[in-house]
Design a protein around this motif. Structure first.
Motif, short mmCIF file in Angstrom:
data_model
loop_
_atom_site.label_atom_id
_atom_site.label_comp_id
_atom_site.label_asym_id
_atom_site.label_seq_id
_atom_site.Cartn_x
_atom_site.Cartn_y
_atom_site.Cartn_z
N HIS A 132 0.84 -1.21 0.00
CA HIS A 132 0.00 0.00 0.00
C HIS A 132 0.87 1.25 0.00
O HIS A 132 0.60 2.21 -0.74
N HIS A 133 1.91 1.24 0.80
CA HIS A 133 2.83 2.39 0.84
C HIS A 133 3.51 2.61 -0.51
O HIS A 133 3.64 3.75 -0.98
N ASN A 134 3.91 1.53 -1.16
CA ASN A 134 4.56 1.65 -2.47
C ASN A 134 3.59 2.20 -3.52
O ASN A 134 3.99 2.99 -4.39
N LYS A 135 2.32 1.82 -3.44
CA LYS A 135 1.34 2.35 -4.38
C LYS A 135 1.16 3.86 -4.19
O LYS A 135 1.03 4.60 -5.17
N ILE A 136 1.16 4.30 -2.95
CA ILE A 136 1.03 5.74 -2.69
C ILE A 136 2.24 6.49 -3.24
O ILE A 136 2.11 7.56 -3.84
N ILE A 137 3.43 5.92 -3.05
CA ILE A 137 4.65 6.57 -3.55
C ILE A 137 4.63 6.64 -5.08
O ILE A 137 4.97 7.68 -5.67
N ARG A 138 4.20 5.57 -5.74
CA ARG A 138 4.14 5.58 -7.20
C ARG A 138 3.10 6.59 -7.70
O ARG A 138 3.33 7.28 -8.70
N PHE A 139 1.97 6.66 -7.01
CA PHE A 139 0.95 7.63 -7.41
C PHE A 139 1.47 9.06 -7.27
O PHE A 139 1.24 9.91 -8.14
#
Length: 281
Positions: A132-139
């Motif tokens: 979830h954290h990685n998805k936020i960073i990519r977004f």
């Protein structure tokens, strides 16, 4: 949203003043028989827009409509950027709430499983939190890639316009109509509010990304300190969270409250330079 509402009121007042005050000046101060009639903005046309009332009315309507389109489009872009930042910060808050209940999940399951088995069951949950954290960073990275050229131009133009409007307000004060004072004051206020919205949103994103490390450190890891795999994954997540997520202006500057003060300081420096050169002459 309060800041956006204030910005909406300022821009609405600004565009109304630009569209209405020239008509007030024409009918009540200059007179309708003047050879050069005022327009909402100082523009040059490929034809004589003053020789007939039909041309003047059509040109005035077109310039007023163009100003409304420009103001609403710029504010729509800033609003869209602000809503994306608000969404990203909301995802960070959801992530923080998932981190905070890691120990609660363990305490609820410890009666049905052994202590070691319960700790092992927390590792997949930690992996899902990391994803979830990685998805936020990519977004956030995609958001920056899309907006950073626009933000660079926006901030540069805003800094120059604040300087030039302030310079015109000081040096041309004796030639200005009283309504022009209000226009310039509202214009400067709306420009500063626009800069504040952009920089405050960027600063909020930085704070939400940095506080993730604090939530990870306070998740109650000391109760399962015997699980080396869990601690190793947690250390990597804390290390990754210590690097803030920033929105930059094409890598030249970072959107933050420090950037806001720096832009205002730069505008004041340009204004002081122009003012000293003008009065020295």
């Amino acid at each position: 949203m309060i800041t956006f509402q204030v910005m909406t009121i300022l821009l609405s007042c600004l565009i109304l003043m630009y569209c209405i005050l020239p008509l007030v000046e024409l009918f009540f101060i200059l007179g309708t028989d003047v050879p050069v009639k005022p327009f909402p903005y100082k523009m040059i046309f490929p034809y004589n827009a003053h020789n007939s009332w039909i041309r003047y009315a059509l040109t005035y309507t077109f310039t007023a409509y163009a100003g409304i389109c420009v103001v609403t489009t710029l504010f729509a872009e800033d609003s869209l950027f602000g809503f994306f930042i608000t969404y990203t910060c909301g995802q960070f808050r959801i992530l923080h709430s998932r981190i905070d209940i890691l120990v609660d999940i363990r305490n609820k399951k410890i009666g049905a499983f052994g202590t070691a088995d319960c700790a092992l069951n927390l590792i997949p949950e930690l992996h899902r939190i990391a994803q979830h954290h990685n998805k936020i960073i990519r977004f956030a990275k995609r958001l920056e890639d899309f907006f950073n050229p626009i933000l660079l131009v926006n901030l540069m133009i805003s800094a120059v316009l604040i300087c030039m409007v302030g310079f015109q307000l000081v040096t041309q004060s004796e030639y200005l109509f009283i309504g022009d004072y209000f226009k310039f004051i509202v214009y400067i206020s709306s420009s500063i509010s626009q800069l504040y919205i952009l920089c405050a949103n960027g600063d909020t994103l930085i704070q939400h990304s940095l506080i993730t490390a604090w939530h990870l450190y306070n998740c109650g890891w000391e109760e399962i300190s015997y699980n080396r795999e869990f601690l190793k994954n947690l250390k990597y997540m804390i290390l990754c969270s210590q690097r803030p997520i920033r929105i930059t202006t094409f890598k030249f500057s970072t959107l933050s409250l420090q950037s806001f003060t720096a832009i205002l300081s730069t505008s004041m420096s340009y204004f002081t330079l122009l003012r000293s050169i003008y009065f020295d002459k």
